[in-house]
Design a protein around this motif. Structure first.
Motif, short mmCIF file in Angstrom:
data_model
loop_
_atom_site.label_atom_id
_atom_site.label_comp_id
_atom_site.label_asym_id
_atom_site.label_seq_id
_atom_site.Cartn_x
_atom_site.Cartn_y
_atom_site.Cartn_z
N GLU A 233 0.83 -1.21 0.00
CA GLU A 233 0.00 0.00 0.00
C GLU A 233 0.87 1.26 0.00
N MET A 234 1.95 1.27 0.75
CA MET A 234 2.84 2.43 0.77
C MET A 234 3.51 2.62 -0.59
N ILE A 235 3.89 1.53 -1.22
CA ILE A 235 4.48 1.60 -2.56
C ILE A 235 3.45 2.14 -3.55
N ARG A 236 2.20 1.69 -3.41
CA ARG A 236 1.14 2.16 -4.30
C ARG A 236 0.90 3.66 -4.13
N ARG A 237 0.94 4.14 -2.91
CA ARG A 237 0.74 5.57 -2.67
C ARG A 237 1.83 6.40 -3.35
N ASP A 238 3.07 5.94 -3.25
CA ASP A 238 4.16 6.65 -3.93
C ASP A 238 3.93 6.67 -5.43
N TYR A 239 3.47 5.56 -5.96
CA TYR A 239 3.20 5.51 -7.39
C TYR A 239 2.10 6.50 -7.77
N LEU A 240 1.03 6.57 -6.99
CA LEU A 240 -0.08 7.47 -7.30
C LEU A 240 0.38 8.93 -7.23
N MET A 241 1.23 9.24 -6.26
CA MET A 241 1.80 10.59 -6.21
C MET A 241 2.63 10.86 -7.46
N GLY A 242 3.39 9.84 -7.90
CA GLY A 242 4.17 9.98 -9.12
C GLY A 242 3.30 10.19 -10.34
N ARG A 243 2.13 9.59 -10.33
CA ARG A 243 1.21 9.74 -11.46
C ARG A 243 0.71 11.18 -11.56
N VAL A 244 0.35 11.76 -10.42
CA VAL A 244 -0.08 13.16 -10.41
C VAL A 244 1.06 14.06 -10.84
N HIS A 245 2.25 13.79 -10.31
CA HIS A 245 3.43 14.60 -10.65
C HIS A 245 3.73 14.51 -12.15
N SER A 246 3.54 13.33 -12.73
CA SER A 246 3.81 13.15 -14.15
C SER A 246 2.88 14.00 -15.01
N VAL A 247 1.61 14.07 -14.64
CA VAL A 247 0.64 14.89 -15.37
C VAL A 247 1.01 16.37 -15.26
N GLN A 248 1.37 16.79 -14.05
CA GLN A 248 1.76 18.19 -13.85
C GLN A 248 3.01 18.54 -14.65
N MET A 249 3.98 17.61 -14.66
CA MET A 249 5.21 17.87 -15.39
C MET A 249 4.96 17.93 -16.90
N ASP A 250 4.06 17.09 -17.40
CA ASP A 250 3.70 17.15 -18.82
C ASP A 250 3.15 18.52 -19.18
N ARG A 251 2.30 19.05 -18.33
CA ARG A 251 1.70 20.36 -18.58
C ARG A 251 2.77 21.45 -18.60
N GLN A 252 3.66 21.39 -17.62
CA GLN A 252 4.72 22.40 -17.54
C GLN A 252 5.67 22.29 -18.73
N LEU A 253 6.05 21.07 -19.07
CA LEU A 253 6.95 20.87 -20.20
C LEU A 253 6.30 21.33 -21.49
N GLY A 254 5.03 21.03 -21.67
CA GLY A 254 4.33 21.47 -22.88
C GLY A 254 4.32 22.98 -23.02
N GLU A 255 4.14 23.70 -21.93
CA GLU A 255 4.16 25.16 -21.96
C GLU A 255 5.52 25.68 -22.42
N ILE A 256 6.59 25.08 -21.88
CA ILE A 256 7.95 25.51 -22.25
C ILE A 256 8.24 25.19 -23.71
N LEU A 257 7.88 23.99 -24.16
CA LEU A 257 8.15 23.61 -25.54
C LEU A 257 7.39 24.47 -26.54
N THR A 258 6.16 24.80 -26.23
CA THR A 258 5.38 25.67 -27.12
C THR A 258 6.03 27.04 -27.24
N ALA A 259 6.45 27.60 -26.10
CA ALA A 259 7.10 28.91 -26.13
C ALA A 259 8.43 28.85 -26.88
N ALA A 260 9.19 27.76 -26.67
CA ALA A 260 10.48 27.61 -27.37
C ALA A 260 10.28 27.53 -28.88
N GLU A 261 9.28 26.77 -29.29
CA GLU A 261 9.01 26.66 -30.73
C GLU A 261 8.60 28.00 -31.32
#
Length: 382
Positions: free
Chosen positions: A96-124
């Motif tokens: 269960e503790m391992i699963r919680r870390d994974y779920l936090m990583g899942r949220v972080h991954s979505v947030q990072m995708d959004r941030q990275l997309g913003e930077i890439l669009t501006a760079a282009e």
């Protein structure tokens, strides 16, 4: 796991290697303090090789999780364990503790995708070409689930002539830079960190790199034009970006792990190395890596990185590349810096010697030493 006589032999190899190339954590190599049977179970999970868990106390399992925390590895474990048979899973509370870390990583991954997309669009929009490095790129090009591979920041590689434009772009997007390392010395430094000014817990720091190797006793002669010419495009559901070709990503990860973090190595980087090596084509990519390891001055780093990958994940290079006596010998430059490299994390003089020796002439060395002394005094009197 079924042969207790093999336990000391397997784990003693880990301890011998990491006595020099230490694992991160407080204290260093803290992960190696857990029971041997748990280390072997951990290794079996990293290999994705279903194995029944050992009989250990709750305290031993908690110690394992505690020492794994700085390695960012628990989401990887969950990514594999969730497909395992129930009899091979750790105790329910550990799972269960391992699963919680994974779920936090899942949220972080979505947030990072959004941030990275913003930077890439501006760079282009501004005509700035960026290659995405390390965690974000590997998560979306190597792993079946990006949430398995977390990261603490976003790393981008930019040609030196576009660094100042990239810095201005990030400033306009709401990031701040506490130092101007590129302007101070693009030879002494190889990256610049920008922190998000906005109040947004989902945003992480962005590092602009203008070189693919750390400035520690040598500067790799690899022109960035070559790396950009071999770059590959990664397309995900919401992102399209460029990153290093597999052979370049492998060499870069080996250098980052062994040279950049000689005595503070994360298990997740070792896992990255195993996955990257597994993507190399036989024989063309392996032949290119073998030859380039000397040119990149990464020959020692590659051998150590692959040795760690073998110990922890079971990865073995293909026939013809599994015997390092048949690889090119390390360059003179790499051999010359290695003794100081092994001391750099515990010796300020060794660290400075490595960094300053990367500078091209005596004048720049003196200027940089004066700058560092002045910065130290300013920090001292704050």
């Amino acid at each position: 796991m079924s042969n207790p006589a093999g336990v000391p032999d397997a784990t003693s190899v880990m301890r011998e290697l990491h006595s020099t190339y230490c694992l991160c954590g407080e204290p260093r190599n803290g992960l190696l303090s857990v029971p041997d049977v748990l280390l072997l179970y951990l290794s079996s999970v990293l290999r994705n090789d279903q194995t029944p868990p050992p009989e250990c106390s709750p305290e031993a399992w908690q110690s394992l999780l505690r020492h794994l925390y700085p390695h960012w590895a628990t989401p990887i474990l969950y990514g594999y364990l969730r497909a395992w048979d129930e009899e091979c899973l750790p105790p329910a509370e550990v799972m269960e503790m391992i699963r919680r870390d994974y779920l936090m990583g899942r949220v972080h991954s979505v947030q990072m995708d959004r941030q990275l997309g913003e930077i890439l669009t501006a760079a282009e929009d501004h005509g700035i070409r960026m290659l995405i490095l390390k965690g974000p790129a590997l998560a979306r090009s190597l792993y079946p689930d990006p949430a398995m591979r977390g990261g603490s920041d976003l790393d981008v590689l930019v040609c030196p002539e576009q660094v100042e434009e990239a810095e201005s772009l990030l400033t306009a997007l709401g990031y701040r830079c506490d130092e101007n390392k590129f302007a101070v010395s693009s030879n002494y430094y190889h990256e610049e960190t920008f922190y998000p000014d906005r109040i947004d817990p989902g945003h992480v720091a962005v590092e602009i790199h203008w070189r693919c190797t750390p400035s520690l006793g040598f500067v790799s002669p690899i022109p960035l034009e070559e790396l950009f010419s071999r770059a590959v495009t990664v397309r995900t559901g919401h992102l399209t970006f460029e990153t290093l070709a597999p052979r370049d990503a492998f060499l870069h990860t080996a250098l980052h792990t062994v040279v950049g973090h000689t005595r503070s190595i994360r298990l997740i980087w070792i896992h990255d190395i195993a996955l990257l090596a597994g993507r190399l084509r036989v024989p063309e990519d392996w032949a290119a890596v073998s030859e380039a390891s000397r040119v990149w001055r990464a020959r020692n780093a590659v051998e150590i990185a692959l040795t760690m990958a073998r110990i922890w994940t079971g990865f073995t290079p293909p026939p013809g590349y599994d015997d390092f006596t048949r690889w090119p010998t390390p360059s003179d430059e790499e051999e010359a810096i290695w003794p100081a490299l092994l001391k750099k994390d515990d010796s300020v003089p060794s660290y400075l010697k490595l960094k300053v020796s990367a500078l091209p002439d005596r004048r720049e060395k003196i200027q940089m030493l004066r700058y560092l002394a002045g910065r130290h005094l300013r920090n001292w009197f704050r």
